[in-house]
Design a protein around this motif. Structure first.
Motif, PDB file in Angstrom:
ATOM      1  N   GLY A   1      59.619  60.131  65.329  1.00 37.45           N
ATOM      2  CA  GLY A   1      59.351  61.187  66.290  1.00 37.45           C
ATOM      3  C   GLY A   1      58.296  60.809  67.308  1.00 37.45           C
ATOM      4  N   VAL A   2      57.257  60.104  66.862  1.00 31.31           N
ATOM      5  CA  VAL A   2      56.191  59.693  67.781  1.00 31.31           C
ATOM      6  C   VAL A   2      56.640  58.535  68.659  1.00 31.31           C
ATOM      7  N   ALA A   3      57.324  57.565  68.073  1.00 32.06           N
ATOM      8  CA  ALA A   3      57.614  56.315  68.781  1.00 32.06           C
ATOM      9  C   ALA A   3      58.781  56.408  69.748  1.00 32.06           C
ATOM     10  N   VAL A   4      59.662  57.409  69.607  1.00 23.95           N
ATOM     11  CA  VAL A   4      60.851  57.442  70.457  1.00 23.95           C
ATOM     12  C   VAL A   4      60.488  57.633  71.933  1.00 23.95           C
ATOM     13  N   LEU A   5      59.420  58.378  72.227  1.00 25.46           N
ATOM     14  CA  LEU A   5      58.984  58.521  73.618  1.00 25.46           C
ATOM     15  C   LEU A   5      58.538  57.180  74.178  1.00 25.46           C
ATOM     16  N   LEU A   6      57.789  56.431  73.374  1.00 30.67           N
ATOM     17  CA  LEU A   6      57.294  55.133  73.829  1.00 30.67           C
ATOM     18  C   LEU A   6      58.448  54.165  74.065  1.00 30.67           C
ATOM     19  N   VAL A   7      59.407  54.160  73.164  1.00 32.75           N
ATOM     20  CA  VAL A   7      60.558  53.270  73.304  1.00 32.75           C
ATOM     21  C   VAL A   7      61.357  53.610  74.559  1.00 32.75           C
ATOM     22  N   GLY A   8      61.593  54.911  74.772  1.00 32.04           N
ATOM     23  CA  GLY A   8      62.339  55.315  75.957  1.00 32.04           C
ATOM     24  C   GLY A   8      61.631  54.933  77.236  1.00 32.04           C
ATOM     25  N   ARG A   9      60.305  55.163  77.275  1.00 33.77           N
ATOM     26  CA  ARG A   9      59.550  54.864  78.487  1.00 33.77           C
ATOM     27  C   ARG A   9      59.452  53.364  78.736  1.00 33.77           C
ATOM     28  N   LEU A  10      59.140  52.604  77.695  1.00 36.37           N
ATOM     29  CA  LEU A  10      59.017  51.159  77.856  1.00 36.37           C
ATOM     30  C   LEU A  10      60.359  50.526  78.216  1.00 36.37           C
ATOM     31  N   GLY A  11      61.447  51.083  77.698  1.00 34.50           N
ATOM     32  CA  GLY A  11      62.764  50.591  78.069  1.00 34.50           C
ATOM     33  C   GLY A  11      63.056  50.819  79.535  1.00 34.50           C
ATOM     34  N   ASP A  12      62.610  51.982  80.061  1.00 37.45           N
ATOM     35  CA  ASP A  12      62.767  52.241  81.492  1.00 37.45           C
ATOM     36  C   ASP A  12      62.036  51.195  82.331  1.00 37.45           C
ATOM     37  N   ILE A  13      60.863  50.800  81.856  1.00 42.37           N
ATOM     38  CA  ILE A  13      60.008  49.909  82.637  1.00 42.37           C
ATOM     39  C   ILE A  13      60.411  48.445  82.482  1.00 42.37           C
ATOM     40  N   PHE A  14      60.603  48.004  81.249  1.00 36.99           N
ATOM     41  CA  PHE A  14      60.796  46.578  80.979  1.00 36.99           C
ATOM     42  C   PHE A  14      62.248  46.185  80.720  1.00 36.99           C
ATOM     43  N   GLY A  15      63.130  47.170  80.564  1.00 44.38           N
ATOM     44  CA  GLY A  15      64.512  46.860  80.208  1.00 44.38           C
ATOM     45  C   GLY A  15      64.755  47.123  78.733  1.00 44.38           C
ATOM     46  N   ARG A  16      65.983  47.467  78.361  1.00 38.77           N
ATOM     47  CA  ARG A  16      66.247  47.925  76.993  1.00 38.77           C
ATOM     48  C   ARG A  16      66.767  46.836  76.044  1.00 38.77           C
ATOM     49  N   ARG A  17      67.227  45.727  76.560  1.00 35.74           N
ATOM     50  CA  ARG A  17      67.913  44.739  75.726  1.00 35.74           C
ATOM     51  C   ARG A  17      67.100  44.358  74.485  1.00 35.74           C
ATOM     52  N   TYR A  18      65.889  43.934  74.670  1.00 39.21           N
ATOM     53  CA  TYR A  18      65.129  43.419  73.540  1.00 39.21           C
ATOM     54  C   TYR A  18      64.570  44.529  72.653  1.00 39.21           C
ATOM     55  N   PHE A  19      64.436  45.725  73.200  1.00 32.46           N
ATOM     56  CA  PHE A  19      64.046  46.856  72.364  1.00 32.46           C
ATOM     57  C   PHE A  19      65.162  47.180  71.371  1.00 32.46           C
ATOM     58  N   LEU A  20      66.404  47.170  71.850  1.00 27.91           N
ATOM     59  CA  LEU A  20      67.513  47.481  70.954  1.00 27.91           C
ATOM     60  C   LEU A  20      67.715  46.396  69.907  1.00 27.91           C
ATOM     61  N   ILE A  21      67.634  45.156  70.332  1.00 29.86           N
ATOM     62  CA  ILE A  21      67.784  44.049  69.375  1.00 29.86           C
ATOM     63  C   ILE A  21      66.648  44.087  68.356  1.00 29.86           C
ATOM     64  N   GLY A  22      65.421  44.252  68.856  1.00 32.75           N
ATOM     65  CA  GLY A  22      64.268  44.296  67.956  1.00 32.75           C
ATOM     66  C   GLY A  22      64.290  45.496  67.029  1.00 32.75           C
ATOM     67  N   GLY A  23      64.729  46.651  67.550  1.00 27.29           N
ATOM     68  CA  GLY A  23      64.796  47.840  66.712  1.00 27.29           C
ATOM     69  C   GLY A  23      65.793  47.698  65.585  1.00 27.29           C
ATOM     70  N   GLN A  24      66.960  47.162  65.885  1.00 23.79           N
ATOM     71  CA  GLN A  24      67.950  46.959  64.833  1.00 23.79           C
ATOM     72  C   GLN A  24      67.507  45.890  63.830  1.00 23.79           C
ATOM     73  N   LEU A  25      66.747  44.906  64.313  1.00 24.62           N
ATOM     74  CA  LEU A  25      66.195  43.907  63.401  1.00 24.62           C
ATOM     75  C   LEU A  25      65.196  44.548  62.438  1.00 24.62           C
ATOM     76  N   LEU A  26      64.361  45.462  62.953  1.00 23.01           N
ATOM     77  CA  LEU A  26      63.452  46.201  62.073  1.00 23.01           C
ATOM     78  C   LEU A  26      64.232  47.035  61.062  1.00 23.01           C
TER      79      LEU A  26
END
Length: 584
Positions: A93-118
């Motif tokens: 709940g806390v981190a989803v805002l950060l993920v959404g915002r950082l994805g807007d800024i830096f791009g989503r590719r590595y967030f999605l890959i890294g998230g699924q790896l976690l």
């Protein structure tokens, strides 16, 4: 067809001007995409990967939360076993805002890959755990992964025309039906019928996470830093990031919420000053975050002022999160009601408990198919909040003799929740600029998770206090009326607290007829306690209706505009062309 005046009003109110940003990636029109774009390997692979990611979200939470007793029995007993579910919801709940915002800024590719790896690592940790603390640690990793997995609602939606966003999300929800609709039952079947028991929950999650990682690596190439911020280095972007807002939002709120949920009901009563103080601190921290975002001039704020000031966005978020609190009254209390009023057989209970989840999924799918066709999105929002409030409140009529009522009301109420869920997921990102879709959707998801946590606490507190007041009174009266001597009432209440048939049979003067009367009285007491909680949920529903009434329609935004384009599907890594006007 929406009338002209309605469109003009929507245009005037829906998306206020946003501050200029150094973002080069612009929305494109559907006609500007290459031929075969939506039949390309990259798009189809990304779509399948996102469906798998959505399934991982349900596998990471729905199945484990329905296996908590089995996990504790196998690896415990450990009083902290409930943290397996709470750390998941709090962190995500806390981190989803950060993920959404950082994805807007830096791009989503590595967030999605890294998230699924976690998620893969977390599932491995849980599947191989030898004790409860290890499962809690693995669940924390799964919670971090969930903050990424929750983005499935806009990861693909931003790649298709706005008008097709409802349909594409409905299609993804179809893929989740087995685990979103029958997850509780599947978890119980694993526990009872397989050698590895509850560990199968995590084995399946390992498979879905692993497959999605492969597909994202091979196929998912959304706009990255070079396209979004041409001519600017990543270091410059990092310097502009809102670190103070990050600390205020993630640090203070997550810590206070974690302590609040950990203490409440275990170390301290829910009504104790310790628990209430932590909740107050959490709210103050959240207010401080919002005040900071409003008052301090930031070049790249975590939560921009223009979005907070947008009446349509704020009203829609409030309607969604309050409606979500009403939903928790069904999803949380209906399984409890089944156990206390109808059956203790886990498989039968699992089938009965599917009514809410299936209702939600069907509602999401139907909303996806009808939202654009029906138009008048604001009135669809209002109607869904009214239905949620009506049928959540109607559950107050359920007792041990009205199982059919419970099934019908949870299914219809769940359908309304799903409908509300889908249309708010579509509406919220359309109030902002295309480059802020992750921000708008991330804040919506975060707010709903926080509201769900608060609702859980409220409902549990009310239920426990009502049971404590009603159960001894009703059981004592029923037992004495059935022939139990008043001198045995004290022993009876001790036996009821023990919660076993053996303890009840040991009460002096106990007979089969008295035992039957006590059993029926217990069910009556619980039905009265559940009734109070369901009636309280009407108040939340009323707030959701008010928020829906003051929302702003977005029907004019359901057009041919595509927010982002994958590379490698006809135009490679070229900068996206800018559309000069939206085509309908």
């Amino acid at each position: 067809m929406v009338d002209t005046k309605y469109n003009a009003d929507a245009e005037a109110l829906s998306v206020p001007p946003s501050p200029a940003r150094d973002v080069n990636q612009q929305a494109v029109d559907l006609d500007e995409l290459p031929n075969g774009y939506y039949r390309s390997r990259n798009f189809i692979g990304s779509l399948i990967a996102t469906c798998l990611m959505a399934i991982s979200l349900y596998l990471g939470y729905v199945l484990p939360v329905n296996s908590l007793a089995a996990i504790n029995a196998d690896l415990g007993p450990d009083p902290s076993y409930s943290m397996i579910s709470t750390v998941f919801t709090l962190i995500s709940g806390v981190a989803v805002l950060l993920v959404g915002r950082l994805g807007d800024i830096f791009g989503r590719r590595y967030f999605l890959i890294g998230g699924q790896l976690l998620g893969l690592i977390g599932a491995i940790v849980c599947a191989t755990a030898k004790n409860i603390p290890t499962v809690i640690g693995g669940s924390a990793l799964c919670g971090l992964a969930a903050s990424v997995q929750l983005t499935f609602t806009f990861v693909i939606a931003e790649l298709v025309p706005n008008k097709l966003r409802p349909m594409i999300n409905a299609g993804i929800f179809v893929a989740t039906i087995p685990f979103a609709g029958f997850g509780g039952l599947i978890a119980k079947l694993f526990t009872q019928n397989t050698e590895k028991s509850w560990r199968w929950n995590y084995y399946i999650n390992m498979i879905t996470c692993g497959l999605s990682i492969i597909l994202y690596v091979l196929c998912y190439y959304p706009p990255g830093w070079e396209i979004k911020h041409k001519g600017q280095s990543r270091l410059e972007g990092l310097k502009k990031f809102d670190y103070i807002g990050f600390v205020l939002y993630a640090g203070d709120w997550s810590w206070c919420s974690s302590v609040f949920v950990t203490w409440g009901g275990s170390s301290y009563p829910w009504s104790s000053s310790h628990v209430i103080a932590v909740l107050v601190v959490g709210f103050v921290s959240l207010i401080a975050f919002i005040a900071y975002e409003i008052a301090v001039p930031l070049e790249q704020p975590l939560l921009p002022l223009y979005l907070l000031k947008n009446r349509g966005y704020t009203a829609t978020v409030c309607s969604a999160l309050v409606g979500n609190m009403v939903y928790f009254s069904m999803s949380l209390l209906w399984p409890e009601a089944i156990a206390y009023l109808f059956t203790t057989d886990s498989i039968t209970a699992g089938w009965l408990a599917c009514s809410t989840g299936l209702g939600v999924i069907v509602g999401e799918i139907v909303a996806g198919a009808l939202m654009k066709r029906l138009g008048y999105s604001k009135y669809q929002l209002i109607a869904s909040t009214i239905l949620i409030t009506t049928f959540s409140g109607a559950l107050a009529a359920v007792n041990q003799d009205r199982q059919a009522y419970g099934l019908a009301f949870t299914a219809i109420g769940g359908f309304a929740v799903g409908y509300l869920e889908l249309i708010t997921l579509i509406m919220c990102p359309l109030y902002c600029e295309p480059e802020d879709i992750g921000l708008a959707s991330g804040f919506l998801g975060s707010a709903k998770q926080v509201a769900g946590t608060i609702a859980t606490v409220i409902y549990i507190t009310i239920l426990n206090s009502r049971v404590a007041a009603v159960l001894p009174r009703d059981v004592s009266a029923a037992a004495v009326k059935a022939g139990l001597e008043t001198s045995s009432v004290t022993y009876l209440l001790e036996a009821v607290s023990a919660g076993t048939t053996t303890a009840l049979q040991a009460v002096p003067g106990m007979t089969d007829s008295i035992l039957a009367a006590i059993g029926n009285a217990e069910k009556t007491a619980y039905s009265q306690s559940f009734r109070t909680v369901f009636l309280v949920s009407i108040a939340f529903g009323g707030l959701a209706i008010i928020a829906a009434v003051v929302s702003v329609p977005i029907d004019d935004k359901l057009n041919n505009v595509v927010a982002a384009k994958l590379s490698g599907t006809g135009a490679s890594r070229e900068e996206l062309p800018t559309n000069e006007k939206e085509k309908n």
